[in-house]
Design a protein around this motif. Sequence first.
Motif, PDB file in Angstrom:
ATOM      1  N   GLU A 175       0.980  -1.169   0.042  1.00  0.00           N
ATOM      2  CA  GLU A 175      -0.053   0.028  -0.044  1.00  0.00           C
ATOM      3  C   GLU A 175       0.714   1.210  -0.009  1.00  0.00           C
ATOM      4  OE1 GLU A 175      -2.749   0.467   3.292  1.00  0.00           O
ATOM      5  OE2 GLU A 175      -3.320   2.362   2.514  1.00  0.00           O
ATOM      6  N   VAL A 176       0.590   2.109  -0.784  1.00  0.00           N
ATOM      7  CA  VAL A 176       1.302   3.511  -0.835  1.00  0.00           C
ATOM      8  C   VAL A 176       0.905   4.437   0.426  1.00  0.00           C
ATOM      9  CG1 VAL A 176       1.733   5.419  -2.370  1.00  0.00           C
ATOM     10  CG2 VAL A 176       1.777   3.125  -3.323  1.00  0.00           C
ATOM     11  N   LEU A 177       1.655   4.918   1.007  1.00  0.00           N
ATOM     12  CA  LEU A 177       1.224   5.843   2.082  1.00  0.00           C
ATOM     13  C   LEU A 177       2.010   7.128   2.066  1.00  0.00           C
ATOM     14  CD1 LEU A 177       0.800   3.125   4.810  1.00  0.00           C
ATOM     15  CD2 LEU A 177      -1.049   4.521   4.043  1.00  0.00           C
TER      16      LEU A 177
ATOM     17  N   PRO B 158       0.787  11.531   7.364  1.00  0.00           N
ATOM     18  CA  PRO B 158      -0.440  11.948   6.490  1.00  0.00           C
ATOM     19  C   PRO B 158      -1.610  12.434   7.367  1.00  0.00           C
ATOM     20  CG  PRO B 158       0.001   9.614   6.379  1.00  0.00           C
ATOM     21  CD  PRO B 158       0.734  10.144   7.204  1.00  0.00           C
TER      22      PRO B 158
ATOM     23  N   ILE C 257      -3.486  15.368   5.271  1.00  0.00           N
ATOM     24  CA  ILE C 257      -4.668  14.738   4.383  1.00  0.00           C
ATOM     25  C   ILE C 257      -6.025  15.593   4.498  1.00  0.00           C
ATOM     26  CG2 ILE C 257      -5.807  12.698   3.890  1.00  0.00           C
ATOM     27  CD1 ILE C 257      -3.147  12.608   2.406  1.00  0.00           C
TER      28      ILE C 257
ATOM     29  N   GLU D 101      -7.597  17.073   1.252  1.00  0.00           N
ATOM     30  CA  GLU D 101      -8.937  16.665   0.661  1.00  0.00           C
ATOM     31  C   GLU D 101      -9.779  17.999   0.783  1.00  0.00           C
ATOM     32  OE1 GLU D 101      -8.957  12.222   1.787  1.00  0.00           O
ATOM     33  OE2 GLU D 101      -9.853  13.441   3.383  1.00  0.00           O
TER      34      GLU D 101
ATOM     35  N   ILE E 203      -5.424  17.110  -2.900  1.00  0.00           N
ATOM     36  CA  ILE E 203      -5.211  15.927  -2.946  1.00  0.00           C
ATOM     37  C   ILE E 203      -5.021  15.249  -4.406  1.00  0.00           C
ATOM     38  CG2 ILE E 203      -7.795  15.291  -2.593  1.00  0.00           C
ATOM     39  CD1 ILE E 203      -4.995  13.450  -0.882  1.00  0.00           C
TER      40      ILE E 203
ATOM     41  N   ASN F 156      -4.470   5.307  -1.813  1.00  0.00           N
ATOM     42  CA  ASN F 156      -5.642   5.754  -1.164  1.00  0.00           C
ATOM     43  C   ASN F 156      -6.444   6.892  -2.052  1.00  0.00           C
ATOM     44  OD1 ASN F 156      -5.876   4.330   1.639  1.00  0.00           O
ATOM     45  ND2 ASN F 156      -3.726   5.057   1.252  1.00  0.00           N
TER      46      ASN F 156
ATOM     47  N   SER G 199      -9.682   9.779  -2.608  1.00  0.00           N
ATOM     48  CA  SER G 199     -10.499  10.512  -1.975  1.00  0.00           C
ATOM     49  C   SER G 199     -11.726  10.710  -2.851  1.00  0.00           C
ATOM     50  CB  SER G 199      -9.860  11.904  -1.586  1.00  0.00           C
ATOM     51  OG  SER G 199      -8.813  11.567  -0.913  1.00  0.00           O
TER      52      SER G 199
ATOM     53  N   GLU H 107      -8.049   2.396  -3.017  1.00  0.00           N
ATOM     54  CA  GLU H 107      -8.825   2.113  -1.534  1.00  0.00           C
ATOM     55  C   GLU H 107      -9.443   3.455  -1.232  1.00  0.00           C
ATOM     56  OE1 GLU H 107      -5.869   1.167   1.402  1.00  0.00           O
ATOM     57  OE2 GLU H 107      -4.887  -0.403  -0.029  1.00  0.00           O
TER      58      GLU H 107
ATOM     59  N   THR I  24     -12.090   5.502   1.327  1.00  0.00           N
ATOM     60  CA  THR I  24     -12.615   5.475   2.696  1.00  0.00           C
ATOM     61  C   THR I  24     -13.805   6.382   2.517  1.00  0.00           C
ATOM     62  OG1 THR I  24     -11.430   7.759   2.913  1.00  0.00           O
ATOM     63  CG2 THR I  24     -10.152   5.863   3.637  1.00  0.00           C
TER      64      THR I  24
ATOM     65  N   GLN J 157      -8.256  -1.350  11.690  1.00  0.00           N
ATOM     66  CA  GLN J 157      -6.994  -2.098  12.610  1.00  0.00           C
ATOM     67  C   GLN J 157      -7.668  -1.979  14.225  1.00  0.00           C
ATOM     68  OE1 GLN J 157      -3.729   0.161  11.584  1.00  0.00           O
ATOM     69  NE2 GLN J 157      -4.268   1.861  12.453  1.00  0.00           N
TER      70      GLN J 157
ATOM     71  N   GLU K 280      -5.876  -5.183   8.285  1.00  0.00           N
ATOM     72  CA  GLU K 280      -4.791  -4.059   8.520  1.00  0.00           C
ATOM     73  C   GLU K 280      -4.404  -4.334  10.010  1.00  0.00           C
ATOM     74  OE1 GLU K 280      -5.613  -0.261   5.844  1.00  0.00           O
ATOM     75  OE2 GLU K 280      -6.890  -0.445   7.741  1.00  0.00           O
ATOM     76  N   GLY K 281      -3.226  -3.504  10.288  1.00  0.00           N
ATOM     77  CA  GLY K 281      -2.755  -3.294  11.519  1.00  0.00           C
ATOM     78  C   GLY K 281      -2.493  -4.425  12.564  1.00  0.00           C
ATOM     79  N   VAL K 282      -1.930  -5.642  11.808  1.00  0.00           N
ATOM     80  CA  VAL K 282      -1.436  -6.817  12.201  1.00  0.00           C
ATOM     81  C   VAL K 282      -0.249  -6.722  12.921  1.00  0.00           C
ATOM     82  CG1 VAL K 282      -1.318  -9.319  12.010  1.00  0.00           C
ATOM     83  CG2 VAL K 282      -2.909  -8.225  10.465  1.00  0.00           C
TER      84      VAL K 282
HETATM   85  P1  C2E Z   1      -4.992   3.827   6.136  1.00  0.00           P
HETATM   86  O1  C2E Z   1      -5.130   3.878   4.643  1.00  0.00           O
HETATM   87  O2  C2E Z   1      -6.177   3.246   6.872  1.00  0.00           O
HETATM   88  O3  C2E Z   1      -3.520   3.205   6.239  1.00  0.00           O
HETATM   89  C1  C2E Z   1      -3.168   2.421   7.538  1.00  0.00           C
HETATM   90  C2  C2E Z   1      -2.525   3.254   8.338  1.00  0.00           C
HETATM   91  O4  C2E Z   1      -2.156   2.384   9.531  1.00  0.00           O
HETATM   92  C3  C2E Z   1      -1.271   3.817   8.152  1.00  0.00           C
HETATM   93  O5  C2E Z   1      -1.082   4.905   8.689  1.00  0.00           O
HETATM   94  C4  C2E Z   1      -0.057   2.891   8.365  1.00  0.00           C
HETATM   95  O6  C2E Z   1       1.220   3.196   8.581  1.00  0.00           O
HETATM   96  C5  C2E Z   1      -0.758   2.319   9.745  1.00  0.00           C
HETATM   97  N1  C2E Z   1      -0.346   1.158  10.195  1.00  0.00           N
HETATM   98  C6  C2E Z   1      -0.128   0.215   9.409  1.00  0.00           C
HETATM   99  N2  C2E Z   1       0.122  -1.156   9.950  1.00  0.00           N
HETATM  100  C7  C2E Z   1       0.019  -0.652  11.235  1.00  0.00           C
HETATM  101  C8  C2E Z   1       0.012  -1.496  12.565  1.00  0.00           C
HETATM  102  O7  C2E Z   1       0.532  -2.617  12.611  1.00  0.00           O
HETATM  103  N3  C2E Z   1       0.018  -0.740  13.810  1.00  0.00           N
HETATM  104  C9  C2E Z   1      -0.653   0.392  13.791  1.00  0.00           C
HETATM  105  N4  C2E Z   1      -0.585   0.922  14.911  1.00  0.00           N
HETATM  106  N5  C2E Z   1      -0.494   1.075  12.557  1.00  0.00           N
HETATM  107  C10 C2E Z   1      -0.335   0.678  11.439  1.00  0.00           C
HETATM  108  P2  C2E Z   1      -0.277   6.277   8.067  1.00  0.00           P
HETATM  109  O8  C2E Z   1       0.558   5.990   7.140  1.00  0.00           O
HETATM  110  O9  C2E Z   1       0.032   7.648   9.329  1.00  0.00           O
HETATM  111  O10 C2E Z   1      -1.786   6.869   7.446  1.00  0.00           O
HETATM  112  C11 C2E Z   1      -2.840   7.299   7.805  1.00  0.00           C
HETATM  113  C12 C2E Z   1      -4.033   7.705   6.898  1.00  0.00           C
HETATM  114  O11 C2E Z   1      -3.613   8.654   5.969  1.00  0.00           O
HETATM  115  C13 C2E Z   1      -4.283   6.429   6.129  1.00  0.00           C
HETATM  116  O12 C2E Z   1      -4.941   5.405   6.645  1.00  0.00           O
HETATM  117  C14 C2E Z   1      -5.159   7.221   4.868  1.00  0.00           C
HETATM  118  O13 C2E Z   1      -6.376   7.003   5.298  1.00  0.00           O
HETATM  119  C15 C2E Z   1      -4.457   8.398   4.995  1.00  0.00           C
HETATM  120  N6  C2E Z   1      -3.527   8.533   3.999  1.00  0.00           N
HETATM  121  C16 C2E Z   1      -2.099   7.932   3.789  1.00  0.00           C
HETATM  122  N7  C2E Z   1      -1.544   8.129   2.359  1.00  0.00           N
HETATM  123  C17 C2E Z   1      -2.689   8.771   1.914  1.00  0.00           C
HETATM  124  C18 C2E Z   1      -2.728   9.154   0.406  1.00  0.00           C
HETATM  125  O14 C2E Z   1      -1.658   9.136  -0.512  1.00  0.00           O
HETATM  126  N8  C2E Z   1      -4.026   9.730  -0.043  1.00  0.00           N
HETATM  127  C19 C2E Z   1      -4.977   9.607   0.702  1.00  0.00           C
HETATM  128  N9  C2E Z   1      -6.071  10.154   0.130  1.00  0.00           N
HETATM  129  N10 C2E Z   1      -4.857   9.334   2.104  1.00  0.00           N
HETATM  130  C20 C2E Z   1      -3.842   8.887   2.525  1.00  0.00           C
END
Ligand code: C2E
Length: 284
Positions: A55-57, A70, A74, A78, A83, A114, A116, A146, A148, A200, A233-235
Motif C-alpha cells: 500500500e502506498v502511504l 499524513p 490529508i 482533501e 489531494i 488511497n 478521496s 482504496e 474511505t 485495525q 490491517e494493523g496486524v
Molecule cells: P490507512 O489507509 O488506513 O492506512 C493504514 C495506516 O495504519 C497507516 O498510517 C499505516 O502506517 C498504519 N499502520 C499500518 N500497520 C500498522 C500496525 O500494525 N499498527 C498500527 N498502529 N498502525 C499501522 P499512516 O501512514 O499514518 O496513514 C494514515 C492515513 O492517512 C491512512 O490510513 C490513509 O487514510 C491516509 N493516507 C495516507 N496516504 C494517503 C494518500 O496518499 N492519499 C490519501 N487520500 N490518504 C492517505
Amino acid sequence: LLALLGLLSGYAARRFLSQRNSLTAELRRAVDAGEFVPFYQPVVLGESGELAGAEVLVRWMHPIEGIIPPNQFIPLAESSGLIVKMTYQLMDRVQAELLGQLPSLPGRFHIGFNISAAHCTSMELLDRCRAFLKPFPPESVVLFLELTEREAIPATPMTDELFRQLDEMGVQVALDDFGTGNSSLEYLQRFTVNALKIDQSFVAKAGTETLSSHILDIIVDLASRLELFVVAEGVETAMQREYLNKLGVEYMQGYLFGRPVPFTEFAATHLPPASNGAGDRTPI
Ligand code: C2E
Ligand code: CA
Ligand code: CA
C-alpha cells in the motif's frame, strides 16, 4: 459585552480563516516542489508470509519540519482539492519506482493507492489509472484503489459510470477501514467492490471476547459470502496473525510484516535481488 463578544468571535474566525489559507498555500507550494513522497507498506499472504504487494502511504518531506505523517495534512489536502494533484504525482513516482524493479516483483503485484471523494468528481481518474498501468506487462501489476468514507462519494450517473469503467479495466476497488463508517454497506451495493480492508481497531481485538472481535468474524463471513478479498490491517502480533489465519483471512498488513518505508528500503527488505529473476517471493 455582546458587542465585545461579537468582535472577539469575528477576530477568531478571521484568524482561523487566514491560518487555513496560509496552510493551504504552504501545501500548494509543497505539491509544486514535489515534497510528497510515497512510502510502501508490504501486504502479505497471511499464511505463508509471501509478499503479495504494497500500500502506498504518503509522507511530507518538509524541508524544515522533517517527515510529516499524513493525518496532519490529508484532511486539508482533501478539503482544498489539492489531494488530486498530490495523488497523481504519487502515482507517477510509484510507476517509475516499480518499473525500475520489475524483474524482482512477484507476479500480479498488488499496488494500492488511497483515493478521496475529490478523485471521483471527474473521469480523469480513469485516464490516470490507464496511464499508470500502460507500461507494465500484462499480469505483472494489479492496481487497487482504496476508498474511505472520510468524505462521501456522491451517487451520480457519472460516478456509476466511472466505477463501471474502472471495473472493466481490471482496476480493483477496496473499501478501507471497513466497518467504521456509515456508508460501507451502501458503497458495497453501489460500486463493484473487490476487497474489504478490515480496520485495525477490530484486528487489535482479534481472539478476545469483545464486541469488536465478533464484528471481525462477521466482516470476514460477509466478505466470503460476497466473494470479496479480505485484507486485515494493523496486524502486530503473531497471535493476531494466527487468529486471522484460522478465520480464513487471506491478506494481511501490519507492523508484524513491515512498516511503511521508502521504496529503496522496501526493495532491499522485501524484494529478492533483481538477478534472482521474476516471480520470486520473500516469505516474511
Ligand atoms: P490507512 O489507509 O488506513 O492506512 C493504514 C495506516 O495504519 C497507516 O498510517 C499505516 O502506517 C498504519 N499502520 C499500518 N500497520 C500498522 C500496525 O500494525 N499498527 C498500527 N498502529 N498502525 C499501522 P499512516 O501512514 O499514518 O496513514 C494514515 C492515513 O492517512 C491512512 O490510513 C490513509 O487514510 C491516509 N493516507 C495516507 N496516504 C494517503 C494518500 O496518499 N492519499 C490519501 N487520500 N490518504 C492517505
Ligand atoms: Ca488505506
Ligand atoms: Ca485503513
